[in-house]
Every structure is written in structure tokens, then in C-alpha cells.
Design a protein around this motif. Structure first.
Motif: not given
Length: 90
Positions: A47-63, A68-80
Motif C-alpha cells: 500500500f505505502g508508507t506514512f512518514a513525518v516530514g519537516k517543513r522549514t520556517a519561511r517568509t510568506g506574504r499576506n494576500p 511579509a509574515i513569518k511562517i513557523k517550521a512545522a512537521k507534516v505527514p507524508k505518504f509514499r
């Protein structure tokens, strides 16, 4: 397919009640969540593998304002997806 339809499918295929199928599905989802929360991975052969990925902190834009806004680092679920799942689709 939503959760209710999936429970109906499990109940029919496994010849169990919908209540039992719902508890089984909740147990599987809970097990995957718990393992990912601890930083582990869940592999379902074919079927596949569920794992945890890391998303680094970055700068985004308020639409709305363009500021400019700061977006915190986060752990995100990934599926392969596994080979058998890929083969089933092609």
C-alpha cells in the motif's frame, strides 16, 4: 469515498457489523497518528508508507495586505505509495 462509505465497504468485505468496522478503522487511524506523533513511520506492504516530514520556517506574504509574515517550521505527514498501489492504478 468518505469515512462512512469506507466503513460500509469494510463491513461488507470483512462480513462484520458497521460498528465493528468503524472501531477497526478508528483503531488503524489512531495507530498511524500515534506512531507519526512519536516521529516514526508506518509501512503497509503493498500500500505505502506514512512518514513525518519537516517543513522549514519561511517568509510568506499576506494576500490581502501584501505584508511579509513569518511562517513557523512545522512537521507534516507524508505518504509514499507502494509499488502494488502504483501498479493497480496503471
Amino acid at each position: 469515498m468518505n469515512k462512512t462509505e469506507l466503513i460500509d465497504h469494510i463491513a461488507q468485505q470483512a462480513e462484520i457489523s458497521k460498528a465493528a468496522a468503524g472501531r477497526a478503522l478508528d483503531a488503524v487511524i489512531g495507530g498511524v497518528k500515534g506512531t507519526l506523533k512519536k516521529g516514526g513511520s508506518v509501512t503497509l506492504v503493498g500500500f505505502g508508507t506514512f512518514a513525518v516530514g519537516k517543513r522549514t520556517a519561511r517568509t510568506g506574504r499576506n494576500p490581502r495586505t501584501g505584508d511579509a509574515i513569518k511562517i513557523k517550521a512545522a512537521k507534516v505527514p507524508k505518504f509514499r505509495p507502494g509499488k502494488a498501489l502504483k501498479d493497480a492504478l496503471n
